[in-house]
Design a protein around this motif. Sequence first.
Motif, PDB file in Angstrom:
ATOM      1  N   VAL A  89       0.863  -1.186   0.000  1.00 11.22           N
ATOM      2  CA  VAL A  89       0.000   0.000   0.000  1.00 11.22           C
ATOM      3  C   VAL A  89       0.899   1.235   0.000  1.00 11.22           C
ATOM      4  N   TYR A  90       0.574   2.185  -0.862  1.00  3.96           N
ATOM      5  CA  TYR A  90       1.354   3.415  -0.997  1.00  3.96           C
ATOM      6  C   TYR A  90       0.524   4.586  -0.481  1.00  3.96           C
ATOM      7  N   THR A  91       1.154   5.461   0.281  1.00  2.80           N
ATOM      8  CA  THR A  91       0.454   6.608   0.837  1.00  2.80           C
ATOM      9  C   THR A  91       1.217   7.881   0.497  1.00  2.80           C
ATOM     10  N   ILE A 150       8.026   4.506  -9.413  1.00  4.31           N
ATOM     11  CA  ILE A 150       7.364   3.403  -8.729  1.00  4.31           C
ATOM     12  C   ILE A 150       5.867   3.626  -8.935  1.00  4.31           C
ATOM     13  N   PRO A 151       5.212   2.828  -9.772  1.00  2.00           N
ATOM     14  CA  PRO A 151       3.822   3.111 -10.155  1.00  2.00           C
ATOM     15  C   PRO A 151       2.877   3.315  -8.972  1.00  2.00           C
ATOM     16  N   GLY A 152       2.979   2.488  -7.944  1.00  2.00           N
ATOM     17  CA  GLY A 152       2.082   2.639  -6.806  1.00  2.00           C
ATOM     18  C   GLY A 152       2.264   3.953  -6.094  1.00  2.00           C
ATOM     19  N   ASN A 153       3.516   4.388  -5.963  1.00  2.00           N
ATOM     20  CA  ASN A 153       3.785   5.662  -5.305  1.00  2.00           C
ATOM     21  C   ASN A 153       3.325   6.829  -6.164  1.00  2.00           C
ATOM     22  N   ASP A 154       3.521   6.702  -7.478  1.00  2.00           N
ATOM     23  CA  ASP A 154       3.041   7.746  -8.386  1.00  2.00           C
ATOM     24  C   ASP A 154       1.524   7.868  -8.315  1.00  2.00           C
ATOM     25  N   ARG A 155       0.838   6.740  -8.180  1.00  2.00           N
ATOM     26  CA  ARG A 155      -0.619   6.762  -8.087  1.00  2.00           C
ATOM     27  C   ARG A 155      -1.068   7.437  -6.788  1.00  2.00           C
ATOM     28  N   ALA A 156      -0.393   7.116  -5.679  1.00  2.00           N
ATOM     29  CA  ALA A 156      -0.733   7.749  -4.405  1.00  2.00           C
ATOM     30  C   ALA A 156      -0.512   9.256  -4.478  1.00  2.00           C
ATOM     31  N   ASP A 157       0.552   9.667  -5.163  1.00  2.00           N
ATOM     32  CA  ASP A 157       0.824  11.096  -5.344  1.00  2.00           C
ATOM     33  C   ASP A 157      -0.302  11.770  -6.117  1.00  2.00           C
ATOM     34  N   ALA A 158      -0.764  11.122  -7.185  1.00  2.00           N
ATOM     35  CA  ALA A 158      -1.864  11.681  -7.981  1.00  2.00           C
ATOM     36  C   ALA A 158      -3.154  11.746  -7.166  1.00  2.00           C
ATOM     37  N   LEU A 159      -3.401  10.738  -6.344  1.00  2.00           N
ATOM     38  CA  LEU A 159      -4.601  10.742  -5.505  1.00  2.00           C
ATOM     39  C   LEU A 159      -4.541  11.848  -4.461  1.00  2.00           C
TER      40      LEU A 159
END
Length: 198
Positions: A18-20, A143-152
């Motif tokens: 899980v990325y936050t 890191i795709p998961g971290n990039d997604r958390a950043d966008a969220l």
Amino acid sequence: IEVKELICGREGEGYTMVYTDGSAEQVSGVGWIGGWGCHSVDGWEKSSYLPPHLNQTINRTELQAVIETVLHHHDYQSKLAICTDSAYVFGGVEQTALRWRAAGWVTAQGPVTIVDLLIQLVTLLDTCCPVLEWIKVHSHIDIPGNDRADALAERGRKASPLYLNARHPPVHPCTPLGSPLLREEREGGSPMVGSQLN
């Protein structure tokens, strides 16, 4: 060990990753506006903004993202890894928060800041899922998961009433039509962006 290798290794060991992330922006005439985001590789994700009446700081957004993640996975029985790019959060959950709690949330410099969220987080961690690992990642290293958390987190911040009011400020009935305020709004005046810690 390279963080990407560590993440791949934990995934291979059956960890749910899980990325936050948190986001805070300083907007001219409004002040700081904060939002947060969480993304799990199993498909769960969430984002929102900090309540407008609270201090809009980057550390508060990062903590809120972690709290939401722990709340969602509180009764999780499988192995969980929470990835954060916040040194404040990573150092806090791994070391300093427990010392602060033992000392009554007071340091030599005075009371601990953001104590409400820190108390909530360490209390949740006392009874959280049995296998939990924290991983410190770096921002913007693909890191795709971290990039997604950043966008969220950015999406959450832009959903804040503070942000929406800043983009479309109310016009006072006595404001001249040629005033700088209206000219800036018509021309899409850009916000000031910076960083804030506490």
